[in-house]
Write an enzyme that holds these catalytic residues in place. Structure first.
Site, PDB file in Angstrom:
ATOM      1  N   THR A  44     -52.166  -7.053 -17.287  1.00 18.19           N
ATOM      2  CA  THR A  44     -51.939  -5.702 -17.814  1.00 18.19           C
ATOM      3  C   THR A  44     -50.442  -5.434 -17.868  1.00 18.19           C
ATOM      4  O   THR A  44     -49.636  -6.148 -17.264  1.00 18.19           O
ATOM      5  CB  THR A  44     -52.580  -4.629 -16.911  1.00 18.19           C
ATOM      6  OG1 THR A  44     -51.891  -4.607 -15.646  1.00 18.19           O
ATOM      7  CG2 THR A  44     -54.054  -4.904 -16.678  1.00 18.19           C
ATOM      8  N   ILE A 108     -51.334  -6.331 -11.903  1.00 19.33           N
ATOM      9  CA  ILE A 108     -50.790  -4.990 -12.123  1.00 19.33           C
ATOM     10  C   ILE A 108     -49.301  -5.027 -11.804  1.00 19.33           C
ATOM     11  O   ILE A 108     -48.868  -5.730 -10.884  1.00 19.33           O
ATOM     12  CB  ILE A 108     -51.514  -3.924 -11.266  1.00 19.33           C
ATOM     13  CG1 ILE A 108     -51.086  -2.518 -11.685  1.00 19.33           C
ATOM     14  CG2 ILE A 108     -51.292  -4.152  -9.773  1.00 19.33           C
ATOM     15  CD1 ILE A 108     -51.938  -1.406 -11.074  1.00 19.33           C
ATOM     16  N   ILE A 139     -49.729  -8.966  -7.976  1.00 16.81           N
ATOM     17  CA  ILE A 139     -48.702  -7.954  -8.237  1.00 16.81           C
ATOM     18  C   ILE A 139     -47.643  -8.566  -9.141  1.00 16.81           C
ATOM     19  O   ILE A 139     -47.041  -9.590  -8.813  1.00 16.81           O
ATOM     20  CB  ILE A 139     -48.045  -7.473  -6.926  1.00 16.81           C
ATOM     21  CG1 ILE A 139     -49.100  -6.972  -5.933  1.00 16.81           C
ATOM     22  CG2 ILE A 139     -47.016  -6.391  -7.235  1.00 16.81           C
ATOM     23  CD1 ILE A 139     -49.876  -5.751  -6.390  1.00 16.81           C
ATOM     24  N   LYS A 140     -47.411  -7.938 -10.292  1.00 16.91           N
ATOM     25  CA  LYS A 140     -46.415  -8.436 -11.234  1.00 16.91           C
ATOM     26  C   LYS A 140     -45.022  -7.942 -10.843  1.00 16.91           C
ATOM     27  O   LYS A 140     -44.784  -6.737 -10.733  1.00 16.91           O
ATOM     28  CB  LYS A 140     -46.741  -7.982 -12.661  1.00 16.91           C
ATOM     29  CG  LYS A 140     -47.916  -8.692 -13.282  1.00 16.91           C
ATOM     30  CD  LYS A 140     -48.252  -8.158 -14.667  1.00 16.91           C
ATOM     31  CE  LYS A 140     -47.380  -8.757 -15.737  1.00 16.91           C
ATOM     32  NZ  LYS A 140     -47.849  -8.368 -17.094  1.00 16.91           N
ATOM     33  N   ILE A 141     -44.121  -8.901 -10.643  1.00 15.34           N
ATOM     34  CA  ILE A 141     -42.732  -8.606 -10.310  1.00 15.34           C
ATOM     35  C   ILE A 141     -41.848  -9.321 -11.325  1.00 15.34           C
ATOM     36  O   ILE A 141     -42.022 -10.519 -11.559  1.00 15.34           O
ATOM     37  CB  ILE A 141     -42.394  -9.097  -8.884  1.00 15.34           C
ATOM     38  CG1 ILE A 141     -43.213  -8.318  -7.853  1.00 15.34           C
ATOM     39  CG2 ILE A 141     -40.896  -8.955  -8.600  1.00 15.34           C
ATOM     40  CD1 ILE A 141     -43.022  -8.796  -6.428  1.00 15.34           C
TER      41      ILE A 141
END
Length: 379
Positions: A44, A108, A139-141
């Site tokens: 996403t 996300i 977790i998107k970083i």
């Protein structure tokens, strides 16, 4: 079931959908894609959420409840997006279990405004992880210079990470180092390394867009049109293939071997931005030409449908092409394409686009909240 997508999955490519909406979840569309299209993951971003919110009424009740509770726009976004991601994680839980946690993943993103804020990114990652509270979350970083220590800190906490916005080979090496640093710290912190997963999202199509633009400029300036034109549409795949070679080096070495003995998983390459931007190119280019086992390809639904219709799997298209990939990059350099400048431009634009997408999401949610307030006042 789509036989072409199944063949892609059988070749070792994990098919993830680059889209999510409450409608997909509640109508059973996402579950159907898992069943019929070999989809085993979801990614996403703020643009995806903005489109989902703008297109449907399925968020109205939750927005109204949040407005009634006095939530501000940031908290409303946090609650809306984490609800969708949590529900998607539940849809993909069987895929997660069947793959020993490798797939069945939903990503996300931390707010893009934190791309240059190490501590803010780390804190946001922890909040998202706790709120969604599902083992198959990523977790998107962003893989910016400031994002690198945040990747390490987040992995050290036992949190699984999707590193995004990677364009260049040097940065990719740094991202893999950051992940390995995080695993070593996680081991020191007593975490079970087998529960920590990560992917590195290496962007593809935007590389061709930028390089092709520069090749066109060289042609317009009087360069050899035949030679320069023959290089168009080749940079992105070559760059990605060399990224996989870097992956093999990093995760085939002694440093990772020691971690692997403690249960660590490799950080899989994920081909991102695989929708073709140039209509002159095959609409399955960035899928067919990057087939290799142990990777993820996250596709817009349009690309997924195109591959289901006419995509071809011709075996490993990456590890057999390293010499050709290096030759392409050498030719581009000889033609006057400054690789480092291309990558710096793409990373800067990438962050700017993410921030613009977040601003779009904020405005969309503000509109929804305003409507909810007016409806409540009318009652």
């Amino acid at each position: 079931m789509s036989e072409r997508l199944k063949a892609l999955a059988d070749a070792g490519v994990s098919i993830w959908l680059d889209d999510l909406s409450r409608e997909r979840i509640e109508t059973g569309n996402l579950a159907e894609l898992v069943k019929q299209s070999s989809v085993v993951g979801v990614t996403t971003n703020p643009t995806i959420f903005a489109a989902a919110l703008a297109d449907g009424e399925r968020y109205d009740q939750q927005v109204a409840e949040l407005v009634a509770d006095g939530a501000d726009v940031d908290h409303t976004i946090f609650k809306l997006t984490t609800t969708d991601v949590r529900d998607a994680c539940d849809v993909l839980l069987d895929a997660y279990k069947a793959s020993d946690g490798v797939d069945g993943r939903v990503s996300i993103e931390v707010p893009p405004g934190l791309a240059f804020d190490t501590e803010g990114t780390s804190a946001a990652a922890k909040l998202l992880w706790a709120e969604v509270d599902r083992p198959n979350l990523l977790i998107k970083i962003p893989g910016t210079s400031e994002g690198l220590p945040a990747i390490t800190a987040t992995v050290a906490e036992g949190i699984s990470v999707n590193v995004t916005l990677i364009f260049g080979l040097h940065r990719y090496d740094q991202v893999m180092d950051a992940y390995l640093d995080g695993l070593e710290k996680a081991r020191e912190n007593g975490h079970d390394l087998s529960t920590i997963h990560s992917v590195a999202s290496f962007f593809v199509s935007r590389v061709d867009t930028e390089v092709d633009k520069r090749l066109d400029a060289l042609i317009e300036a009087g360069g050899d049109a035949a030679t320069l034109g023959s290089l168009k549409g080749k940079a992105a795949v070559a760059n990605a293939r060399l990224a996989y070679q870097a992956f093999e080096r990093a995760f085939g070495g002694e440093r990772f071997a020691a971690l692997q003995q403690a249960g660590a998983r490799p950080q899989r390459p994920l081909w991102a931005s695989t929708g073709v931007k140039n209509p002159d190119y095959s609409d399955t280019l960035y899928v067919s030409d990057l087939v290799v086992a142990g990777t993820v390809n996250t596709m817009p639904e349009k690309t997924m449908k195109a591959f289901a219709d006419h995509g071809e799997v011709k075996g490993d298209q990456v590890t057999t092409q390293y010499d050709d990939a290096r030759h392409v990059m050498d030719q581009l350099a000889a033609a006057g394409i400054d690789y480092d400048d291309v990558i710096a431009t793409l990373e800067k634009e990438g962050v700017e686009k993410f921030v613009a997408s977040w601003d779009e999401l904020v405005e969309t949610v503000k509109g929804q909240m305003g409507g909810a307030k007016r409806q409540a006042d009318g009652q």
